[in-house]
Motif scaffolding. Structure first.
Motif, PDB file in Angstrom:
ATOM      1  N   LEU A 245      22.608  26.410 -10.182  1.00 46.72           N
ATOM      2  CA  LEU A 245      21.671  26.870  -9.162  1.00 46.72           C
ATOM      3  C   LEU A 245      20.720  27.913  -9.735  1.00 46.72           C
ATOM      4  N   GLY A 246      21.235  28.826 -10.553  1.00 47.06           N
ATOM      5  CA  GLY A 246      20.394  29.835 -11.197  1.00 47.06           C
ATOM      6  C   GLY A 246      19.377  29.225 -12.134  1.00 47.06           C
ATOM      7  N   LEU A 247      19.803  28.258 -12.936  1.00 44.40           N
ATOM      8  CA  LEU A 247      18.884  27.589 -13.861  1.00 44.40           C
ATOM      9  C   LEU A 247      17.815  26.805 -13.112  1.00 44.40           C
ATOM     10  N   LEU A 248      18.210  26.189 -12.005  1.00 47.01           N
ATOM     11  CA  LEU A 248      17.246  25.440 -11.201  1.00 47.01           C
ATOM     12  C   LEU A 248      16.178  26.378 -10.658  1.00 47.01           C
ATOM     13  N   GLY A 249      16.582  27.545 -10.176  1.00 48.32           N
ATOM     14  CA  GLY A 249      15.618  28.517  -9.664  1.00 48.32           C
ATOM     15  C   GLY A 249      14.763  29.108 -10.763  1.00 48.32           C
ATOM     16  N   LYS A 250      15.386  29.392 -11.898  1.00 46.57           N
ATOM     17  CA  LYS A 250      14.675  30.000 -13.031  1.00 46.57           C
ATOM     18  C   LYS A 250      13.644  29.051 -13.634  1.00 46.57           C
ATOM     19  N   SER A 251      13.928  27.775 -13.608  1.00 48.97           N
ATOM     20  CA  SER A 251      13.038  26.792 -14.242  1.00 48.97           C
ATOM     21  C   SER A 251      11.729  26.605 -13.488  1.00 48.97           C
ATOM     22  N   GLU A 252      11.712  26.973 -12.215  1.00 51.46           N
ATOM     23  CA  GLU A 252      10.547  26.771 -11.354  1.00 51.46           C
ATOM     24  C   GLU A 252      10.121  25.298 -11.325  1.00 51.46           C
ATOM     25  N   LEU A 253      11.074  24.433 -11.554  1.00 53.94           N
ATOM     26  CA  LEU A 253      10.820  22.997 -11.557  1.00 53.94           C
ATOM     27  C   LEU A 253      10.282  22.523 -10.220  1.00 53.94           C
ATOM     28  N   ALA A 254      10.886  23.000  -9.144  1.00 49.71           N
ATOM     29  CA  ALA A 254      10.451  22.563  -7.813  1.00 49.71           C
ATOM     30  C   ALA A 254       9.012  22.965  -7.542  1.00 49.71           C
ATOM     31  N   SER A 255       8.649  24.206  -7.857  1.00 52.04           N
ATOM     32  CA  SER A 255       7.271  24.645  -7.587  1.00 52.04           C
ATOM     33  C   SER A 255       6.281  23.937  -8.504  1.00 52.04           C
ATOM     34  N   SER A 256       6.677  23.667  -9.745  1.00 49.35           N
ATOM     35  CA  SER A 256       5.791  22.935 -10.659  1.00 49.35           C
ATOM     36  C   SER A 256       5.541  21.516 -10.162  1.00 49.35           C
TER      37      SER A 256
ATOM     38  N   CYS B 289       5.763  20.558  -7.091  1.00 47.99           N
ATOM     39  CA  CYS B 289       4.977  20.679  -5.871  1.00 47.99           C
ATOM     40  C   CYS B 289       3.496  20.870  -6.201  1.00 47.99           C
ATOM     41  N   LEU B 290       3.204  21.698  -7.196  1.00 46.12           N
ATOM     42  CA  LEU B 290       1.813  21.907  -7.608  1.00 46.12           C
ATOM     43  C   LEU B 290       1.184  20.614  -8.124  1.00 46.12           C
ATOM     44  N   LEU B 291       1.959  19.857  -8.885  1.00 44.06           N
ATOM     45  CA  LEU B 291       1.457  18.564  -9.370  1.00 44.06           C
ATOM     46  C   LEU B 291       1.190  17.608  -8.204  1.00 44.06           C
ATOM     47  N   ALA B 292       2.075  17.601  -7.232  1.00 41.10           N
ATOM     48  CA  ALA B 292       1.893  16.718  -6.077  1.00 41.10           C
ATOM     49  C   ALA B 292       0.655  17.119  -5.280  1.00 41.10           C
TER      50      ALA B 292
ATOM     51  N   ASP C 168       1.459   5.067  -7.178  1.00 41.69           N
ATOM     52  CA  ASP C 168       2.851   5.049  -7.628  1.00 41.69           C
ATOM     53  C   ASP C 168       3.264   6.392  -8.228  1.00 41.69           C
ATOM     54  N   VAL C 169       2.387   6.989  -9.040  1.00 44.46           N
ATOM     55  CA  VAL C 169       2.692   8.279  -9.661  1.00 44.46           C
ATOM     56  C   VAL C 169       2.773   9.371  -8.589  1.00 44.46           C
ATOM     57  N   ALA C 170       1.868   9.328  -7.618  1.00 40.65           N
ATOM     58  CA  ALA C 170       1.896  10.304  -6.529  1.00 40.65           C
ATOM     59  C   ALA C 170       3.199  10.185  -5.735  1.00 40.65           C
ATOM     60  N   ALA C 171       3.620   8.963  -5.486  1.00 38.13           N
ATOM     61  CA  ALA C 171       4.875   8.747  -4.774  1.00 38.13           C
ATOM     62  C   ALA C 171       6.061   9.248  -5.601  1.00 38.13           C
ATOM     63  N   ASP C 172       6.007   9.030  -6.915  1.00 36.30           N
ATOM     64  CA  ASP C 172       7.070   9.514  -7.798  1.00 36.30           C
ATOM     65  C   ASP C 172       7.144  11.042  -7.792  1.00 36.30           C
ATOM     66  N   LEU C 173       5.995  11.707  -7.771  1.00 40.16           N
ATOM     67  CA  LEU C 173       5.967  13.170  -7.725  1.00 40.16           C
ATOM     68  C   LEU C 173       6.597  13.686  -6.426  1.00 40.16           C
TER      69      LEU C 173
ATOM     70  N   ALA D 247      11.391  16.004  -3.592  1.00 39.21           N
ATOM     71  CA  ALA D 247      12.465  15.848  -2.607  1.00 39.21           C
ATOM     72  C   ALA D 247      13.831  15.865  -3.293  1.00 39.21           C
ATOM     73  N   ASP D 248      13.926  15.243  -4.465  1.00 41.99           N
ATOM     74  CA  ASP D 248      15.196  15.222  -5.201  1.00 41.99           C
ATOM     75  C   ASP D 248      15.622  16.632  -5.610  1.00 41.99           C
ATOM     76  N   VAL D 249      14.683  17.421  -6.116  1.00 45.26           N
ATOM     77  CA  VAL D 249      15.003  18.789  -6.530  1.00 45.26           C
ATOM     78  C   VAL D 249      15.445  19.613  -5.322  1.00 45.26           C
ATOM     79  N   GLN D 250      14.763  19.427  -4.202  1.00 45.61           N
ATOM     80  CA  GLN D 250      15.141  20.165  -2.987  1.00 45.61           C
ATOM     81  C   GLN D 250      16.539  19.755  -2.523  1.00 45.61           C
ATOM     82  N   GLU D 251      16.841  18.469  -2.606  1.00 48.76           N
ATOM     83  CA  GLU D 251      18.164  17.996  -2.200  1.00 48.76           C
ATOM     84  C   GLU D 251      19.247  18.542  -3.127  1.00 48.76           C
ATOM     85  N   ILE D 252      18.984  18.560  -4.439  1.00 45.67           N
ATOM     86  CA  ILE D 252      19.939  19.115  -5.401  1.00 45.67           C
ATOM     87  C   ILE D 252      20.211  20.581  -5.074  1.00 45.67           C
TER      88      ILE D 252
END
Length: 118
Positions: A62-73, A75-78, A91-96, A101-106
């Motif tokens: 959970l700490g690594l997930l928050g530290k990575s800022e993967l979700a916000s990155s 989101c910015l791409l989307a 297709d790429v937009a749908a994948d983003l 959603a996957d990161v939020q669910e994790i």
């Protein structure tokens, strides 16, 4: 005339088993969060037992997930894709969006597994 105790359904007798202090400690360690009686019953009958929860590892993830800022990155791409600032097809937009959603669910699953509130 029979008494009411004759008509009651009898439970099977308990099966007492004695364990040494060392054996008892091993069983408790293996049972983890599971009640010891349920763990012993499951093992004796060859049933699956729940996996032991590793709270330290869940917390690190959970700490690594928050530290990575993967979700916000993601989101910015989307958002950039939706605004046309990032050239992607549908297709790429749908994948983003799916990745967001996957990161939020994790994150939610990890928070629930740790017994925390979001």
């Amino acid at each position: 005339m029979s008494s009411s105790t004759d008509t009651k359904r009898k439970r099977p007798a308990p099966f007492p088993v004695r364990f040494s202090a060392e054996e008892w400690a091993q069983l408790e360690a293996k049972a983890g969060d599971m009640p010891l009686g349920a763990y012993i019953r499951a093992k004796a009958l060859g049933k699956q037992t729940a996996a032991k929860t590793d709270y330290v590892m869940l917390g690190r993830i959970l700490g690594l997930l928050g530290k990575s800022e993967l979700a916000s990155s993601l989101c910015l791409l989307a958002v950039a894709a939706e605004q046309g600032a990032l050239m992607v097809d549908d297709d790429v937009a749908a994948d983003l969006k799916s990745a967001c959603a996957d990161v939020q669910e994790i994150r939610l699953i990890l928070i629930k597994a740790l017994g925390l509130h979001s």
